[in-house]
Design an enzyme around this catalytic site. Structure first.
Site, PDB file in Angstrom:
ATOM      1  N   ASP A 246       0.719   4.057  -2.973  1.00  0.00           N
ATOM      2  CA  ASP A 246       0.504   5.253  -2.827  1.00  0.00           C
ATOM      3  C   ASP A 246       1.423   6.344  -3.433  1.00  0.00           C
ATOM      4  O   ASP A 246       0.978   7.171  -4.193  1.00  0.00           O
ATOM      5  CB  ASP A 246       0.328   5.586  -1.442  1.00  0.00           C
ATOM      6  CG  ASP A 246       0.209   7.081  -1.219  1.00  0.00           C
ATOM      7  OD1 ASP A 246      -0.870   7.603  -1.439  1.00  0.00           O
ATOM      8  OD2 ASP A 246       1.025   7.631  -0.432  1.00  0.00           O
TER       9      ASP A 246
ATOM     10  N   ASP B 146      -7.165   1.297   0.429  1.00  0.00           N
ATOM     11  CA  ASP B 146      -5.860   0.631   0.723  1.00  0.00           C
ATOM     12  C   ASP B 146      -5.469  -0.541  -0.184  1.00  0.00           C
ATOM     13  O   ASP B 146      -4.191  -0.748  -0.503  1.00  0.00           O
ATOM     14  CB  ASP B 146      -5.847   0.228   2.281  1.00  0.00           C
ATOM     15  CG  ASP B 146      -5.707   1.386   3.027  1.00  0.00           C
ATOM     16  OD1 ASP B 146      -5.635   2.477   2.635  1.00  0.00           O
ATOM     17  OD2 ASP B 146      -5.972   1.103   4.402  1.00  0.00           O
TER      18      ASP B 146
ATOM     19  N   GLU C 279      -4.512   0.639  -3.660  1.00  0.00           N
ATOM     20  CA  GLU C 279      -2.959   1.134  -3.541  1.00  0.00           C
ATOM     21  C   GLU C 279      -2.173  -0.114  -3.265  1.00  0.00           C
ATOM     22  O   GLU C 279      -0.995   0.050  -4.077  1.00  0.00           O
ATOM     23  CB  GLU C 279      -2.794   2.248  -2.478  1.00  0.00           C
ATOM     24  CG  GLU C 279      -3.342   3.418  -2.517  1.00  0.00           C
ATOM     25  CD  GLU C 279      -3.314   4.496  -1.544  1.00  0.00           C
ATOM     26  OE1 GLU C 279      -3.390   5.574  -1.693  1.00  0.00           O
ATOM     27  OE2 GLU C 279      -3.147   3.871  -0.496  1.00  0.00           O
TER      28      GLU C 279
ATOM     29  N   GLU D 171       0.871  -1.146  -0.006  1.00  0.00           N
ATOM     30  CA  GLU D 171       0.094  -0.031   0.061  1.00  0.00           C
ATOM     31  C   GLU D 171       0.671   1.245   0.112  1.00  0.00           C
ATOM     32  O   GLU D 171       0.550   2.236  -0.673  1.00  0.00           O
ATOM     33  CB  GLU D 171      -1.066  -0.159   1.196  1.00  0.00           C
ATOM     34  CG  GLU D 171      -1.632   1.431   1.431  1.00  0.00           C
ATOM     35  CD  GLU D 171      -2.373   1.486   2.910  1.00  0.00           C
ATOM     36  OE1 GLU D 171      -2.374   2.526   3.113  1.00  0.00           O
ATOM     37  OE2 GLU D 171      -2.148   0.400   3.595  1.00  0.00           O
TER      38      GLU D 171
END
Length: 230
Positions: free
Chosen positions: A51, A120, A123, A47
């Site tokens: 991101d 989440d 990502e 994650e």
């Protein structure tokens, strides 16, 4: 995971070389914690990576797409595109919510439909895709799933009610605008917040939401509606 493999290949022409990487992306911490003896990896590190690559690619796209927009406008537009609710929506659009592995407690409490978990997950998938296929594969996937929506102007239509309320209230001079949480309810994993918005210490309206930010936006939206009726 075989059904997920088929979905990715059929819908996005993606075939993971490292199946373990893909499985980790779809493993929530709650599932890993319930199976500690198996030493299962969860998706938090992926994650983090996802991101970063998401921010990069969307920034790259917006920079090229809007050559005349200043930095502040680009940042606002990017924040609307990559906000939690949007990413959760893209997870649902891709049917990722069907395949995430959750612990029994998280499953029972509605985690499969929780924006934080699904955002989440999206990502984490990007992070896994980056490691397995490289940045160009991530860019192509985002172009198909996210940027196509931006091209339609969907995210430019997202309303920032707090900014709009500030513009209305301060049109004829400075007014102190404040947002305060006045009530919280629900268990820790599914909180509901009630927020009141004040203008010069006088309450204008209230709003509720799954997060303080969403509740603030709802309070501002209700205040705008109330002011338009005066």
């Amino acid at each position: 995971m075989e059904k997920l493999d088929l979905l990715l290949e059929k819908s996005f022409n993606i075939v993971f070389a490292d199946k373990n990487l893909l499985e980790t992306a779809f493993t929530h911490t709650s599932y890993a914690n319930e199976h500690r003896l198996l030493n299962i990896s969860h998706n938090e590190r992926l994650e983090f990576l996802g991101d970063a690559v998401l921010q990069l690619i969307i920034s790259e796209y917006l920079f090229a797409k809007y050559p005349d927009k200043p930095e502040g406008d680009l940042s606002k537009l990017r924040s609307m595109i990559v906000r939690e609710e949007s990413l959760a929506g893209f997870s649902r659009f891709c049917s990722f919510d069907t395949y995430i592995k959750l612990g029994k407690g998280e499953e029972k409490s509605g985690g499969r439909d929780r924006d934080t978990i699904l955002g989440d997950l999206f990502e984490a998938f990007l992070g896994a895709l980056l490691l397995d296929k490289g940045v160009d594969a991530v860019r192509q996937f985002l172009k198909q799933v996210m940027i196509s929506q931006v091209e339609k102007g969907n995210f430019e239509k997202v309303k920032d009610y707090k900014t709009s309320l500030q513009e209305v209230l301060q049109a004829n001079g400075d007014i102190i605008i404040d947002y305060k949480v006045i009530h919280e309810s629900g268990p820790a994993h599914a909180k509901r917040f009630e927020v009141a918005v004040y203008a010069n210490q006088e309450i204008l309206s209230k709003g509720t939401g799954k997060s303080k930010k969403l509740a603030e936006q709802k309070a501002a939206q209700n205040a705008l509606k109330k002011l338009s009726e005066v």
